[in-house]
Enzyme design. Structure first.
Site, PDB file in Angstrom:
ATOM      1  N   GLN A  64     -38.778  39.835 -21.590  1.00 57.57           N
ATOM      2  CA  GLN A  64     -38.958  40.705 -22.754  1.00 57.57           C
ATOM      3  C   GLN A  64     -38.855  39.911 -24.050  1.00 57.57           C
ATOM      4  O   GLN A  64     -39.582  40.172 -25.011  1.00 57.57           O
ATOM      5  CB  GLN A  64     -37.913  41.827 -22.734  1.00 57.57           C
ATOM      6  CG  GLN A  64     -37.895  42.707 -23.963  1.00 57.57           C
ATOM      7  CD  GLN A  64     -39.182  43.494 -24.163  1.00 57.57           C
ATOM      8  OE1 GLN A  64     -39.906  43.765 -23.200  1.00 57.57           O
ATOM      9  NE2 GLN A  64     -39.493  43.842 -25.403  1.00 57.57           N
ATOM     10  N   GLU A  65     -37.979  38.924 -24.079  1.00 58.97           N
ATOM     11  CA  GLU A  65     -37.770  38.141 -25.297  1.00 58.97           C
ATOM     12  C   GLU A  65     -38.899  37.145 -25.548  1.00 58.97           C
ATOM     13  O   GLU A  65     -39.392  37.019 -26.673  1.00 58.97           O
ATOM     14  CB  GLU A  65     -36.431  37.397 -25.219  1.00 58.97           C
ATOM     15  CG  GLU A  65     -35.203  38.287 -25.336  1.00 58.97           C
ATOM     16  CD  GLU A  65     -35.009  38.807 -26.748  1.00 58.97           C
ATOM     17  OE1 GLU A  65     -35.720  38.341 -27.670  1.00 58.97           O
ATOM     18  OE2 GLU A  65     -34.164  39.696 -26.940  1.00 58.97           O
TER      19      GLU A  65
END
Length: 488
Positions: free
Chosen positions: A316-317
């Site tokens: 996600q990052e």
């Protein structure tokens, strides 16, 4: 006198025979009735129910918190309904579940199609509609009708009901042929379509929805025939008692709306990821994650998290890009800010090992700093939200939640309040002011979805990882499919 005695004796013997015949005739209905409740009585007497099932994502599998799956949740509730414990044998495919329950066990629950031609079995009331669906390999001309099946190599699972639909279709289209196997499950079938071993497959729509994220090279085609019905199967010699209790149980779930809720929870989320995003995720899972998986595992051992959760957060990052840099200055695989990196002792944010270790320790710190009143998954989700938006803004959202009459310890309630931090009427009253509060909601949702996918691949899709071996010809040589030839 001896002659009289013999007549009396004969008369008495005849009377005894008549009485015995009467007893037999009286008992005949009883002997017929007793098995009708015999299996149910046996289940209650031994205090457990024995169920034959399959290890698939639509039936039963081991999840993060233990056993789960659509039919497992039904089985568990049915056992509770009967007031007994539950034992499962999940080593089956469809036909073996049916064959075994005829001889032993109490019922089969294995995504079974209602089939009244099956010998020595009785079925429950309908549980779920099963819509057969034709899917095909991306890159082939679109397949939108039965006429488009000519010349395609099609596969399906024997005994699932889709084979029956294909036979019915063959009566109208005698040129149709296909391959069917009892030894494959849906993931393997879709994998063979994607790797080119098959051109197309017939399965059920809900099975495609729950598996399509793993097979972005497979396209949805068209519904095939009318829906079938999923049901449970019971041994006929056990009588009707257990089946009748199952029908009463299922009717109650349907009447209360719980069955619809269960269907929606397990099969209603076809929006795991936008489809292009799904293909990108699978590509990155295969190409990037192996490089960093051990770093996530090591960080998990040091912090107590599941490594797949840390990997999901990392995706996600940064999409597992160790050199990722945002316009706001966060960098690295776990996208740490400069102050956070300093606090965690990370000297080089672009070093994958330092970044993963620092990010995992930071998540643990956030989780530990939350109030003790926040428990379980709520605590984890709020820690992840704080990783994104900051602990101060999370506390502000908890305050708003309480003002709105919600539970500040419930993530479900707090996630409703977080977007309000974007509105002046709300953030002007908070300690930390404005925040892009909608982002942590999406952030946590995405991580949870990535985590589900990684867990599924890691746990119940060893077959998924074996598909490449099959594609490279590393097969044991045993024929997996029986060929159903065209009628023409």
């Amino acid at each position: 006198m001896p002659e009289l005695d013999s007549r009396i004796l004969l008369s008495r013997l005849r009377l005894a025979a008549l009485l015995l015949l009467g007893v037999v005739l009286c008992l005949a209905p009883y002997r017929h009735y007793k098995p009708a409740s015999g299996l149910l009585e046996a289940v209650r007497e031994r205090d457990f129910i024995s169920i034959h099932t399959r290890n698939t994502p639509t039936t039963y599998y081991e999840g993060r918190h233990g056993p789960t799956g659509f039919e497992y949740e039904l089985m568990r509730r049915f056992a509770d309904f009967l007031g007994v414990s539950l034992t499962l044998d999940a080593r089956h495919h469809i036909q073996s579940a049916l064959d075994t329950v005829r001889e032993e066990g109490d019922l089969a629950a294995a995504s079974l199609p209602l089939d009244l031609t099956q010998q020595d079995l009785i079925y429950s009331r309908p549980i779920l509609d099963l819509q057969p669906l034709l899917v095909y390999r991306r890159g082939l001309p679109p397949v939108n009708s039965p006429e488009g099946l000519a010349g395609l190599t099609i596969g399906t699972i024997r005994g699932s009901g889709t084979d029956r639909v294909l036979r019915e279709l063959q009566a109208e289209h005698p040129e149709l042929g296909w391959q069917e196997s009892s030894d494959l499950e849906v993931a393997e079938l879709l994998g063979r379509v994607e790797n080119g071993s098959l051109d197309a497959a017939v399965l059920f729509e809900h099975q495609f929805r729950i598996n399509r994220i793993f097979f972005p090279g497979v396209e949805r085609g068209f519904p095939l025939g009318k829906p079938l019905t999923m049901a449970w199967a019971f041994p006929a010699q056990g009588g009707l008692g257990l089946q009748q209790e199952a029908n009463r149980f299922l009717a109650g779930l349907q009447r209360d709306g719980w069955l619809d809720e269960l269907v929606a929870r397990h099969f209603g989320h076809d929006d795991y990821l936008e489809y292009v995003g799904a293909r990108v995720f699978i590509d990155h899972l295969n190409e990037r994650l192996p490089t960093y998986a051990e770093l996530f595992r090591e960080a998990a051992r040091n912090t107590g998290f599941d490594w797949k959760l840390l990997a999901a957060l990392g995706y996600q990052e940064s999409h597992w890009n160790p050199e990722a840099t945002s316009p706001t200055g966060v960098r690295g695989l776990m996208m740490l800010t400069l102050p956070t990196a300093g606090e965690m002792g990370v000297e080089d944010r672009l070093d994958p090992a330092q970044s993963v270790n620092g990010g995992a320790r930071y998540l643990r710190q956030l989780k530990e700093r939350l109030p003790e009143s926040i428990q379980g998954d709520d605590r984890l989700y709020m820690a992840m939200a704080a990783y994104n938006v900051g602990l101060g803004h999370l506390y502000d959202a908890r305050t708003i939640t309480e003002e709105m009459g919600g539970n500040p310890d419930s993530w479900e309630d707090v996630r409703e309040a977080l977007p309000l931090l974007q509105k002046h009427e709300w953030h002007s009253k908070t300690r930390h002011g404005y925040a892009r509060g909608g982002e942590p909601v999406i952030y946590v949702r995405n991580i949870r979805r990535y985590y589900e996918i990684l867990t599924y691949v890691d746990r119940s899709q060893q077959q998924y990882l074996q598909l490449n071996e099959l594609a490279n010809g590393e097969d044991d040589g045993a024929p997996l499919f029986d060929i159903i030839s065209p009628l023409l």
